[in-house]
Design a protein around this motif. Structure first.
Motif, PDB file in Angstrom:
ATOM      1  N   VAL A  32      79.862 102.660  25.629  1.00  0.00           N
ATOM      2  CA  VAL A  32      81.111 102.515  26.370  1.00  0.00           C
ATOM      3  C   VAL A  32      81.723 101.144  26.070  1.00  0.00           C
ATOM      4  N   HIS A  33      80.884 100.127  25.998  1.00  0.00           N
ATOM      5  CA  HIS A  33      81.371  98.757  25.807  1.00  0.00           C
ATOM      6  C   HIS A  33      81.858  98.516  24.379  1.00  0.00           C
ATOM      7  N   GLU A  34      81.182  99.063  23.390  1.00  0.00           N
ATOM      8  CA  GLU A  34      81.541  98.851  21.982  1.00  0.00           C
ATOM      9  C   GLU A  34      82.172 100.115  21.402  1.00  0.00           C
ATOM     10  N   PRO A  35      83.028  99.982  20.401  1.00  0.00           N
ATOM     11  CA  PRO A  35      83.666 101.177  19.816  1.00  0.00           C
ATOM     12  C   PRO A  35      82.671 102.006  19.004  1.00  0.00           C
ATOM     13  N   LYS A  61      77.085 125.433  16.569  1.00  0.00           N
ATOM     14  CA  LYS A  61      75.870 124.630  16.547  1.00  0.00           C
ATOM     15  C   LYS A  61      76.167 123.166  16.234  1.00  0.00           C
ATOM     16  N   LEU A  62      77.433 122.851  15.937  1.00  0.00           N
ATOM     17  CA  LEU A  62      77.791 121.508  15.518  1.00  0.00           C
ATOM     18  C   LEU A  62      79.197 121.164  15.999  1.00  0.00           C
ATOM     19  N   VAL A  63      79.361 119.940  16.488  1.00  0.00           N
ATOM     20  CA  VAL A  63      80.672 119.440  16.883  1.00  0.00           C
ATOM     21  C   VAL A  63      80.881 118.112  16.166  1.00  0.00           C
ATOM     22  N   MET A  64      82.054 117.921  15.576  1.00  0.00           N
ATOM     23  CA  MET A  64      82.380 116.640  14.949  1.00  0.00           C
ATOM     24  C   MET A  64      83.090 115.769  15.989  1.00  0.00           C
ATOM     25  N   HIS A  65      82.458 114.674  16.354  1.00  0.00           N
ATOM     26  CA  HIS A  65      82.975 113.786  17.395  1.00  0.00           C
ATOM     27  C   HIS A  65      83.774 112.656  16.753  1.00  0.00           C
ATOM     28  N   THR A  66      84.923 112.330  17.334  1.00  0.00           N
ATOM     29  CA  THR A  66      85.773 111.255  16.794  1.00  0.00           C
ATOM     30  C   THR A  66      85.291 109.878  17.217  1.00  0.00           C
ATOM     31  N   GLY A  67      84.476 109.799  18.263  1.00  0.00           N
ATOM     32  CA  GLY A  67      84.030 108.511  18.777  1.00  0.00           C
ATOM     33  C   GLY A  67      84.868 108.107  19.977  1.00  0.00           C
ATOM     34  N   SER A  68      84.670 106.883  20.420  1.00  0.00           N
ATOM     35  CA  SER A  68      85.431 106.402  21.571  1.00  0.00           C
ATOM     36  C   SER A  68      85.810 104.936  21.380  1.00  0.00           C
ATOM     37  N   PRO A  69      86.961 104.552  21.938  1.00  0.00           N
ATOM     38  CA  PRO A  69      87.379 103.150  21.816  1.00  0.00           C
ATOM     39  C   PRO A  69      86.521 102.259  22.718  1.00  0.00           C
ATOM     40  N   ALA A  70      86.533 100.972  22.437  1.00  0.00           N
ATOM     41  CA  ALA A  70      85.751 100.014  23.224  1.00  0.00           C
ATOM     42  C   ALA A  70      86.425  99.738  24.562  1.00  0.00           C
ATOM     43  N   LEU A  91      82.937  93.347  29.948  1.00  0.00           N
ATOM     44  CA  LEU A  91      82.198  92.091  30.144  1.00  0.00           C
ATOM     45  C   LEU A  91      82.998  90.905  29.610  1.00  0.00           C
ATOM     46  N   ASN A  92      83.551  91.059  28.417  1.00  0.00           N
ATOM     47  CA  ASN A  92      84.365  89.993  27.825  1.00  0.00           C
ATOM     48  C   ASN A  92      85.591  89.709  28.691  1.00  0.00           C
ATOM     49  N   GLU A  93      86.230  90.767  29.167  1.00  0.00           N
ATOM     50  CA  GLU A  93      87.425  90.608  29.994  1.00  0.00           C
ATOM     51  C   GLU A  93      87.089  89.919  31.319  1.00  0.00           C
ATOM     52  N   ALA A  94      85.947  90.269  31.903  1.00  0.00           N
ATOM     53  CA  ALA A  94      85.535  89.651  33.168  1.00  0.00           C
ATOM     54  C   ALA A  94      85.258  88.162  32.977  1.00  0.00           C
ATOM     55  N   LEU A  95      84.620  87.802  31.877  1.00  0.00           N
ATOM     56  CA  LEU A  95      84.363  86.385  31.604  1.00  0.00           C
ATOM     57  C   LEU A  95      85.674  85.640  31.388  1.00  0.00           C
ATOM     58  N   GLU A  96      86.575  86.232  30.623  1.00  0.00           N
ATOM     59  CA  GLU A  96      87.867  85.600  30.346  1.00  0.00           C
ATOM     60  C   GLU A  96      88.642  85.374  31.643  1.00  0.00           C
ATOM     61  N   LYS A  97      88.629  86.361  32.552  1.00  0.00           N
ATOM     62  CA  LYS A  97      89.336  86.241  33.825  1.00  0.00           C
ATOM     63  C   LYS A  97      88.769  85.130  34.697  1.00  0.00           C
ATOM     64  N   ASN A  98      87.470  84.884  34.580  1.00  0.00           N
ATOM     65  CA  ASN A  98      86.802  83.934  35.471  1.00  0.00           C
ATOM     66  C   ASN A  98      86.524  82.572  34.847  1.00  0.00           C
ATOM     67  N   LYS A  99      87.008  82.329  33.639  1.00  0.00           N
ATOM     68  CA  LYS A  99      86.758  81.044  32.963  1.00  0.00           C
ATOM     69  C   LYS A  99      87.190  79.855  33.812  1.00  0.00           C
ATOM     70  N   ALA A 100      88.406  79.884  34.291  1.00  0.00           N
ATOM     71  CA  ALA A 100      88.930  78.761  35.079  1.00  0.00           C
ATOM     72  C   ALA A 100      88.100  78.565  36.346  1.00  0.00           C
ATOM     73  N   TYR A 101      87.714  79.658  36.996  1.00  0.00           N
ATOM     74  CA  TYR A 101      86.880  79.587  38.202  1.00  0.00           C
ATOM     75  C   TYR A 101      85.543  78.913  37.888  1.00  0.00           C
ATOM     76  N   ILE A 102      84.927  79.306  36.782  1.00  0.00           N
ATOM     77  CA  ILE A 102      83.614  78.775  36.408  1.00  0.00           C
ATOM     78  C   ILE A 102      83.698  77.277  36.112  1.00  0.00           C
ATOM     79  N   ILE A 103      84.695  76.875  35.351  1.00  0.00           N
ATOM     80  CA  ILE A 103      84.865  75.455  35.022  1.00  0.00           C
ATOM     81  C   ILE A 103      85.099  74.648  36.296  1.00  0.00           C
ATOM     82  N   HIS A 104      85.956  75.171  37.176  1.00  0.00           N
ATOM     83  CA  HIS A 104      86.241  74.504  38.446  1.00  0.00           C
ATOM     84  C   HIS A 104      84.972  74.415  39.306  1.00  0.00           C
TER      85      HIS A 104
END
Length: 157
Positions: free
Chosen positions: A81-84, A120-129, A133-146
């Motif tokens: 789910v996290h990676e493409p 008996k077979l399905v061709m899956h296209t995959g899923s986007p990322a 976790l990266n977004e949560a860290l980016e959102k909280n950078k200023a909070y963490i530094i402070h």
């Protein structure tokens, strides 16, 4: 994604043990904040809540390091789910999915236009990322530094 904070110990009139305790507390608070944000602000659809529970953190006091990670024992599919996957990865393509059956008798089946279809077979296209976790860290950078700034300054008083 990493966030690194350096504390200049030369101007701080604290013992090493006191400063280490402050840094440890800041790491725990920071990791909890990022964990809470990642658990509540994501793009995937929640069904069982396993993926949210799989967002964990650990703090290693001796290394002054905090890590937020996906526990694949809690949700085996967390990294997918996290990676493409598939076509959404660089140089990726569709990939086959087959039912797990040693005898080869199982099939996928579904209804299409009122008629049952099996294969008996399905061709899956995959899923986007969904790099929550990266977004949560980016959102909280200023909070963490402070937080680090306030706690270290507060410890000096």
């Amino acid at each position: 994604m990493k966030l690194s904070i350096k504390v200049d110990k030369s101007n701080i009139p604290l013992t090493k043990k006191a400063l280490d305790n402050i840094i440890y507390d800041c790491l725990v608070q920071s990791c909890k904040k990022v964990q809470e944000t990642a658990r509540s602000e994501h793009n995937f659809k929640t069904n069982s809540g396993k993926l949210e529970r799989a967002i964990k953190f650990k703090v290693i006091k001796s290394r002054k390091e905090g890590t937020i990670y996906l526990d694949t024992k809690e949700a085996k599919y967390a990294n997918y789910v996290h990676e493409p996957t598939g076509m959404f990865r660089e140089g990726g393509s569709r990939y086959p999915i087959r039912p797990k059956d040693p005898n080869g008798k199982l099939h996928f089946f579904w209804k299409r236009k009122g008629v049952w279809v099996t294969t008996k077979l399905v061709m899956h296209t995959g899923s986007p990322a969904d790099r929550f976790l990266n977004e949560a860290l980016e959102k909280n950078k200023a909070y963490i530094i402070h937080l680090f700034d306030e706690q270290v300054r507060g410890g000096m008083r």
